[in-house]
Design an enzyme around this catalytic site. Structure first.
Site, PDB file in Angstrom:
ATOM      1  N   SER A  42       0.399   3.287  -8.856  1.00 41.82           N
ATOM      2  CA  SER A  42       1.846   3.075  -8.846  1.00 41.82           C
ATOM      3  C   SER A  42       2.234   1.948  -7.893  1.00 41.82           C
ATOM      4  CB  SER A  42       2.589   4.361  -8.507  1.00 41.82           C
ATOM      5  OG  SER A  42       2.217   4.820  -7.236  1.00 41.82           O
TER       6      SER A  42
ATOM      7  N   ASP B 128      -2.442  -1.809  -3.700  1.00 34.03           N
ATOM      8  CA  ASP B 128      -3.569  -0.853  -3.728  1.00 34.03           C
ATOM      9  C   ASP B 128      -3.693  -0.134  -5.074  1.00 34.03           C
ATOM     10  OD1 ASP B 128      -1.437   0.886  -3.202  1.00 34.03           O
ATOM     11  OD2 ASP B 128      -2.311   1.759  -1.405  1.00 34.03           O
TER      12      ASP B 128
ATOM     13  N   SER C 189       0.850  -1.190   0.000  1.00 33.14           N
ATOM     14  CA  SER C 189       0.000   0.000   0.000  1.00 33.14           C
ATOM     15  C   SER C 189       0.881   1.234   0.000  1.00 33.14           C
ATOM     16  CB  SER C 189      -0.903   0.018   1.241  1.00 33.14           C
ATOM     17  OG  SER C 189      -1.557   1.268   1.331  1.00 33.14           O
ATOM     18  N   HIS C 190       0.337   2.354  -0.485  1.00 32.85           N
ATOM     19  CA  HIS C 190       1.052   3.623  -0.384  1.00 32.85           C
ATOM     20  C   HIS C 190       1.221   4.030   1.071  1.00 32.85           C
ATOM     21  CE1 HIS C 190       0.303   3.875  -4.636  1.00 32.85           C
ATOM     22  NE2 HIS C 190       0.937   5.028  -4.701  1.00 32.85           N
ATOM     23  N   SER C 191       0.351   3.527   1.910  1.00 36.81           N
ATOM     24  CA  SER C 191       0.357   3.926   3.310  1.00 36.81           C
ATOM     25  C   SER C 191       0.838   2.768   4.180  1.00 36.81           C
ATOM     26  CB  SER C 191      -1.064   4.341   3.707  1.00 36.81           C
ATOM     27  OG  SER C 191      -1.271   4.134   5.086  1.00 36.81           O
TER      28      SER C 191
END
Ligand SMILES: Nc1ncnc2c1ncn2[C@@H]1O[C@H](COP(=O)(O)OP(=O)(O)O)[C@@H](O)[C@H]1O
Ligand SMILES: [Mg+2]
Lengths: 206, 131
Positions: B70, B67, B8-10
């Site tokens: 990117s 997600d 995930s980006h997070s």
């Protein structure tokens, strides 16, 4: 002593870091306002991690690509990271740049970006700067021009490509969420790609 | 057991999803999160993802769940970086949360990698509120 390839990477990084706000503002119009932040963070790490005395251009570019993959964060990370790693293969074991290799390098960068992002020309991405730059470069080579002359033509074409991105809607990346509303704004990735080519040209001019 | 990598980006999303999955599939210990950047900012890092894939692999292969945009590109890059590592790794085309839970349950039941990928990808069309 710092090698030429390190100096060139440092010059690219300096240019991108100096234009961090500009690139971020371009991304604010059509994306999520982070292209300059992403690229500046990536190149700050490149400047720190690529060994200054690395003489092998391929090794320095591979390190650049790996560093961008792990520090940029946005789509431009895997895109530029892959591009640098593909270009690294052309220069593996070499410590000088000639026109023929530079043409192969442009091809490798484009192929790497396309492998990763699956975009074509005209989708308002960095490819809209790099593909015309490659075409202009090869045309110049075919008519006997030297590396720097061909690079001059490539930079003119890349800048025209950036202008062209203002006239089209994005169909790849975050900007594609805006659709037609992305028209009128230049693409941040095409802009950073053009800056990169210009720095390399100026550097090779010496 | 087929391993899972959660991209995930997070970092918080990846960690939280790992916690949730551990509740549901407690016996699976090859679930590795690769969220955010090393310095804590939002983003994805192909190098970290490739390290997570190595960690998640016990020989039965690894399914990567990611997600947005990117995250997928970084995952594909990570998989390519491992070309010579001989790990059977597949990026699932599935929603991150539902896909991860389904994949974890399937993996814990001893499914092979094809079945785990299918379990994740079968979540794509599932309606959450039956009308
Ligand atoms: N699929 C793609 N192929 C080529 N270039 C792309 C693609 N998606 C995005 N880009 C380029 O990346 C730039 C945006 O980079 P950045 O803002 O750093 O990442 P993100 O879009 O994840 O926020 C765009 O301006 C565009 O040039
Ligand atoms: Mg952006």
């Amino acid at each position: 002593m710092a090698t030429r390839v390190y100096e060139c990477l440092k010059a690219i990084g300096d240019k991108i870091i100096a234009n961090k706000d500009f690139l971020t503002d371009l991304d604010r119009e059509i994306g999520d306002a982070d292209h300059g932040v992403n690229m500046a963070r990536g190149f700050q790490a490149v400047i720190e991690k690529v060994p200054e005395d690395e003489a092998d251009i391929g090794a320095a570019l591979k390190k650049t690509g790996m560093t961008l993959l792990s520090t940029v964060g946005g789509a431009s990370g895997p895109l530029y990271g892959t591009a640098y790693m593909e270009v690294a293969k052309i220069f593996a074991g070499k410590d000088t740049v000639n026109a023929e290799d530079f043409k192969l390098a442009l091809e490798a960068a484009i192929a790497g970006i396309q492998k990763r992002g699956k975009a074509e020309k005209g989708e308002k991405t960095m490819l809209d700067a790099l593909m015309p730059a490659h075409d202009a470069f090869s045309e110049q080579l075919a008519s006997g021009a030297d590396l720097v002359t061909a690079l001059d033509a490539a930079c003119v074409a890349a800048n025209e490509g950036v202008e062209f991105t203002k006239t089209i809607a994005a169909t790849k990346g975050r900007a594609s969420y805006l659709g037609e509303r992305s028209i009128g704004h230049q693409d941040p990735g095409a802009t950073s790609a053009t800056m990169t080519l210009e720095v390399i040209r100026d550097f090779l001019k010496g | 057991m087929v391993g899972l990598v959660l991209v995930s980006h997070s970092a918080k999303i990846a960690e939280g999803l790992k916690d949730l999955t551990s509740e549901i599939a407690p016996k699976h210990n090859g679930i590795i999160e690769a969220g955010g950047m090393e310095d804590g900012s939002i983003g994805t890092d192909a190098i970290r993802i490739s390290e997570a894939i190595r960690l998640a692999n016990d020989g039965d292969g690894v399914v990567v769940l990611a997600d947005l945009g990117s995250g997928l590109m970084s995952s594909e890059t990570a998989i390519e970086l491992l070309d010579d590592a001989g790990i059977n790794v597949v990026l699932a085309d599935a929603p991150l949360v539902e896909g991860t839970i389904a994949a974890a349950v399937s993996a814990m039941c001893g499914s092979d990698i094809e079945a785990v990928v299918k379990a994740a990808e079968d979540c794509r069309g599932v309606s959450k509120i039956q009308g």
